[in-house]
Scaffold this motif. Structure first.
Motif, PDB file in Angstrom:
ATOM      1  N   GLU A 241      39.810 -15.304   2.814  1.00 22.75           N
ATOM      2  CA  GLU A 241      40.113 -14.248   3.663  1.00 22.75           C
ATOM      3  C   GLU A 241      38.973 -14.124   4.871  1.00 22.75           C
ATOM      4  O   GLU A 241      37.803 -13.783   4.608  1.00 22.75           O
ATOM      5  CB  GLU A 241      39.880 -12.980   2.621  1.00 22.75           C
ATOM      6  CG  GLU A 241      40.579 -11.638   3.275  1.00 22.75           C
ATOM      7  CD  GLU A 241      42.046 -11.444   3.162  1.00 22.75           C
ATOM      8  OE1 GLU A 241      42.578 -10.695   3.804  1.00 22.75           O
ATOM      9  OE2 GLU A 241      42.603 -12.290   2.093  1.00 22.75           O
TER      10      GLU A 241
ATOM     11  N   THR B 124      37.152 -12.947   7.954  1.00 22.93           N
ATOM     12  CA  THR B 124      36.567 -11.760   8.464  1.00 22.93           C
ATOM     13  C   THR B 124      35.861 -12.019  10.071  1.00 22.93           C
ATOM     14  O   THR B 124      35.891 -11.170  10.644  1.00 22.93           O
ATOM     15  CB  THR B 124      35.962 -10.949   7.556  1.00 22.93           C
ATOM     16  OG1 THR B 124      34.917 -11.649   7.144  1.00 22.93           O
ATOM     17  CG2 THR B 124      36.481 -10.439   6.383  1.00 22.93           C
TER      18      THR B 124
ATOM     19  N   LYS C 147      28.742 -15.328   3.107  1.00 22.04           N
ATOM     20  CA  LYS C 147      30.058 -14.829   3.541  1.00 22.04           C
ATOM     21  C   LYS C 147      30.402 -14.504   4.838  1.00 22.04           C
ATOM     22  O   LYS C 147      31.025 -13.428   5.215  1.00 22.04           O
ATOM     23  CB  LYS C 147      30.364 -13.605   2.480  1.00 22.04           C
ATOM     24  CG  LYS C 147      30.358 -14.117   0.901  1.00 22.04           C
ATOM     25  CD  LYS C 147      30.662 -12.941  -0.054  1.00 22.04           C
ATOM     26  CE  LYS C 147      29.404 -12.122  -0.062  1.00 22.04           C
ATOM     27  NZ  LYS C 147      29.392 -11.023  -1.009  1.00 22.04           N
TER      28      LYS C 147
ATOM     29  N   GLY D 266      34.093 -15.108   5.688  1.00 21.54           N
ATOM     30  CA  GLY D 266      34.891 -14.360   4.918  1.00 21.54           C
ATOM     31  C   GLY D 266      34.762 -14.565   3.500  1.00 21.54           C
ATOM     32  O   GLY D 266      33.372 -14.961   2.890  1.00 21.54           O
ATOM     33  N   TYR D 267      35.504 -14.294   2.548  1.00 19.60           N
ATOM     34  CA  TYR D 267      35.232 -14.413   1.158  1.00 19.60           C
ATOM     35  C   TYR D 267      36.442 -14.887   0.488  1.00 19.60           C
ATOM     36  O   TYR D 267      37.708 -15.262   1.097  1.00 19.60           O
ATOM     37  CB  TYR D 267      35.028 -12.856   0.641  1.00 19.60           C
ATOM     38  CG  TYR D 267      36.106 -11.756   1.305  1.00 19.60           C
ATOM     39  CD1 TYR D 267      37.389 -11.776   0.308  1.00 19.60           C
ATOM     40  CD2 TYR D 267      35.764 -11.244   2.257  1.00 19.60           C
ATOM     41  CE1 TYR D 267      38.228 -10.841   0.518  1.00 19.60           C
ATOM     42  CE2 TYR D 267      36.733 -10.265   2.618  1.00 19.60           C
ATOM     43  CZ  TYR D 267      37.855  -9.890   1.625  1.00 19.60           C
ATOM     44  OH  TYR D 267      38.974  -8.895   2.092  1.00 19.60           O
TER      45      TYR D 267
ATOM     46  N   SER E 295      39.746 -15.354  -1.525  1.00 12.26           N
ATOM     47  CA  SER E 295      40.700 -14.368  -1.341  1.00 12.26           C
ATOM     48  C   SER E 295      41.203 -14.085  -2.886  1.00 12.26           C
ATOM     49  O   SER E 295      41.050 -14.818  -3.811  1.00 12.26           O
ATOM     50  CB  SER E 295      41.981 -15.051  -0.847  1.00 12.26           C
ATOM     51  OG  SER E 295      42.474 -16.251  -1.409  1.00 12.26           O
TER      52      SER E 295
ATOM     53  N   TYR F  80      27.196  -9.145   5.194  1.00 12.37           N
ATOM     54  CA  TYR F  80      28.597  -9.553   5.519  1.00 12.37           C
ATOM     55  C   TYR F  80      29.430  -9.497   4.231  1.00 12.37           C
ATOM     56  O   TYR F  80      28.933  -9.685   2.954  1.00 12.37           O
ATOM     57  CB  TYR F  80      29.094 -10.992   5.688  1.00 12.37           C
ATOM     58  CG  TYR F  80      28.102 -11.435   6.925  1.00 12.37           C
ATOM     59  CD1 TYR F  80      28.758 -11.090   8.216  1.00 12.37           C
ATOM     60  CD2 TYR F  80      26.974 -12.267   6.786  1.00 12.37           C
ATOM     61  CE1 TYR F  80      28.112 -11.513   9.482  1.00 12.37           C
ATOM     62  CE2 TYR F  80      26.333 -12.566   8.059  1.00 12.37           C
ATOM     63  CZ  TYR F  80      26.936 -12.160   9.398  1.00 12.37           C
ATOM     64  OH  TYR F  80      26.211 -12.749  10.484  1.00 12.37           O
ATOM     65  N   ASN F  81      30.593  -8.693   4.005  1.00 12.57           N
ATOM     66  CA  ASN F  81      31.564  -8.508   3.142  1.00 12.57           C
ATOM     67  C   ASN F  81      30.934  -8.176   1.698  1.00 12.57           C
ATOM     68  O   ASN F  81      30.835  -8.890   0.822  1.00 12.57           O
ATOM     69  CB  ASN F  81      32.372  -9.810   3.019  1.00 12.57           C
ATOM     70  CG  ASN F  81      32.920 -10.077   4.337  1.00 12.57           C
ATOM     71  OD1 ASN F  81      33.782  -9.497   4.762  1.00 12.57           O
ATOM     72  ND2 ASN F  81      32.920 -11.262   4.585  1.00 12.57           N
ATOM     73  N   SER F  82      30.305  -7.160   1.589  1.00 15.83           N
ATOM     74  CA  SER F  82      29.285  -6.770   0.525  1.00 15.83           C
ATOM     75  C   SER F  82      30.273  -6.506  -0.655  1.00 15.83           C
ATOM     76  O   SER F  82      31.236  -5.872  -0.209  1.00 15.83           O
ATOM     77  CB  SER F  82      28.372  -5.509   0.824  1.00 15.83           C
ATOM     78  OG  SER F  82      27.772  -4.747  -0.248  1.00 15.83           O
TER      79      SER F  82
ATOM     80  N   LYS G 104      32.264  -8.515  -2.033  1.00 12.18           N
ATOM     81  CA  LYS G 104      33.304  -9.433  -2.035  1.00 12.18           C
ATOM     82  C   LYS G 104      32.639 -10.900  -2.806  1.00 12.18           C
ATOM     83  O   LYS G 104      31.515 -11.094  -3.082  1.00 12.18           O
ATOM     84  CB  LYS G 104      33.866  -9.702  -0.792  1.00 12.18           C
ATOM     85  CG  LYS G 104      34.440  -8.436  -0.372  1.00 12.18           C
ATOM     86  CD  LYS G 104      35.461  -8.150  -0.953  1.00 12.18           C
ATOM     87  CE  LYS G 104      36.290  -7.154  -0.056  1.00 12.18           C
ATOM     88  NZ  LYS G 104      37.589  -6.601  -0.672  1.00 12.18           N
TER      89      LYS G 104
ATOM     90  N   THR H  75      32.471 -15.107  -3.575  1.00 11.58           N
ATOM     91  CA  THR H  75      32.726 -16.357  -2.909  1.00 11.58           C
ATOM     92  C   THR H  75      32.390 -17.697  -3.782  1.00 11.58           C
ATOM     93  O   THR H  75      32.137 -17.519  -4.980  1.00 11.58           O
ATOM     94  CB  THR H  75      31.372 -16.544  -1.675  1.00 11.58           C
ATOM     95  OG1 THR H  75      31.435 -17.618  -0.791  1.00 11.58           O
ATOM     96  CG2 THR H  75      29.876 -16.326  -2.412  1.00 11.58           C
TER      97      THR H  75
END
Length: 482
Positions: A78, A80, A306, A309-310, A312, A339-341, A343, A345
């Motif tokens: 995903e 971002t 991340k 992104g992360y 999905s 980034y994307n806390s 989430k 990976t």
């Protein structure tokens, strides 16, 4: 012998070798200073130092987007990052830095391989068998780098469009002090580039070792196994499933390569110091560490932070709750990342400083390649099913082996093998090309959270505008970017 691997992957060459390789590609100006090449190839040690620069440049060419594009441009991630959205959606400009950097660094590796291939037979004065081995290693690396470029820039190369334009086939070291536009190479066809890759690998095979005395070298340098594996991948991309099955058969009951019982041993938590390569690695770029300073620096893969992104939900939803590829190989990554806390990976790349082994070809890929190739040529056959079951059951203790009767059609079996490739080889730089070669669509999630198709003409990268400009049009642009 680990110190030898440090030399292989960390060597900063002296000016004598640097002068041979300072020109990144045929389209650049030649270096101003030169050195007598015969000095480099008088001894095995200095010749090997030059060869190791090809390995190092292959790492340089694959340590960033050239590797991660195989996954971040698919629904595994995903995305971002605003910058990465241009790559993911197929909206790169023709003067984009990413496309130019991949081109430049990969041709740099190819150029140094060309130096070895040309100069060792002409100027080498050391053991003849070792000379042949060095040339064979350079041919393997040239083939590997050309395949990286083919799948990124070759117009229709993964769709059976053999007359589509691919790459300039630079097969000799750059020579001359001045660029002459009418001497610039034009783009060869996909068929011509595939043919050259196969030729290099076929010529390399007889002169390569089966294995080295040190196991790490066996998995970090070109061997007979890595040639068979790369040929299998090449034929799979070409749609020649009979040949893909033949090449991958090399790994059936081969004691040099074995599936590890657990995946954490394949992708251990990296200390940032020397980390062994598991027996299922056929070819990899190993982490090395020397004198307190990491020789490679970091590989700039965005997974731990991340920053791109992360992982999905779409990918995670394909697993059972007992599958190691979720329980052991998916995690939060850097808990302090901005980034994307929260989430998730992949933890295949798990060192906070980006110091991990880099998988290039693993045994599990060969199992699944052979399974797919057998199913596509012979239908629902037991060996294809056995190979699928071996990979799925290794990952998940709760997995119940399939029977042939579980699949109504051959296509059902192939679909399940393709799903296993996605699950097993995720984040190792391959998924994008499996999508393209099997006729599926590349998709990205737009700002409204809806998946859109990438334009068909943008399944390849643009030929860098700089290259087109300096050749005065000898290189032509991919049709999707005109």
């Amino acid at each position: 012998m680990k110190n030898r691997i440090i030399n292989i992957y960390g060597l900063v060459l002296l000016a004598i070798v640097g002068s041979l390789t300072a020109c990144d590609k045929q389209l650049d100006l030649a270096p101003e200073d030169t050195t007598v090449e015969s000095e480099v190839f008088q001894t095995a040690a200095s010749a090997e130092s030059a060869l190791m620069d090809v390995y190092n440049k292959t790492y340089e060419a694959n340590k960033q987007t050239a590797y991660t594009i195989g996954d971040v441009t698919t629904r595994l991630i995903e995305v971002t990052s605003t910058y990465s959205m241009a790559l993911v959606s197929g909206n790169l400009l023709t003067d984009d830095y990413t496309a130019e950097e991949i081109w430049s660094k990969t041709y740099s590796a190819i150029n140094v391989a060309n130096v070895i291939i040309k100069s060792v037979p002409e100027l080498g004065t050391y053991n003849e068998d070792l000379e042949k081995q060095h040339v064979a290693e350079a041919k393997f690396l040239r083939a590997y780098n050309y395949l990286v470029m083919l799948r990124l820039y070759g117009d229709g190369a993964l769709k059976g469009k053999m007359d589509g334009l691919c790459l300039p086939l630079q097969l000799a070291p750059y020579a001359g002090t001045e660029f002459v536009s009418n001497n610039a190479l034009k783009r060869s066809t996909n068929d011509e580039v595939y043919t050259q890759i196969i030729k290099d690998l076929s010529e390399a095979l007889p002169d390569l070792r089966v294995e080295y005395d040190d196991d790490l070298e066996t998995r970090a340098r070109a061997t007979k196994g890595s040639v068979h594996a790369l040929l299998s991948r090449v034929y799979l991309y070409m749609g020649n499933f009979q040949k893909a099955a033949e090449e991958s058969a090399f790994f059936v009951n081969n004691s040099t390569y074995r599936l590890a019982p657990d995946l954490r041993s394949v992708f251990p938590i990296s200390s940032g110091v020397d980390v062994d390569l598991d027996e299922e690695f056929i070819y990899a770029i190993p982490l090395t560490f020397n004198g307190g300073d990491h020789q490679f620096g970091t590989h700039y893969y965005p997974y731990y932070s991340k920053s791109v992104g992360y992982v999905s939900d779409d990918y995670i939803g394909k697993f059972s709750g007992t599958d190691q590829r979720i329980t052991d190989l998916i995690w939060e990554g850097n808990p302090l990342s901005i980034y994307n806390s929260g989430k998730l990976t992949t933890s295949k790349f798990n060192n906070k400083d980006g110091r991990d082994n880099i998988p290039m070809i693993r045994l599990s890929e060969m199992y699944l390649t052979r399974a797919e190739a057998l199913a596509r040529t012979d239908g629902k056959v037991q060996e294809a099913l056995d190979l699928l079951n071996a990979i799925a059951s290794r990952a998940d203790a709760a997995f119940v082996d399939y029977n042939l009767s579980d699949f109504a059609t051959t296509e059902d079996l192939i679909d399940r093998i393709m799903l296993e490739r996605e699950k097993e080889l995720a984040f190792e730089g391959l998924h994008r090309y499996d999508i393209i070669r099997t006729g599926r669509k590349l998709q990205f999630k737009n700002g409204d959270g809806v998946y859109e198709d990438v334009p068909a003409g943008r399944y390849v990268l643009p030929i860098p505008k700089r290259e087109i400009d300096i050749t005065k049009g000898s290189l032509v642009q991919n049709p999707g970017y005109l």
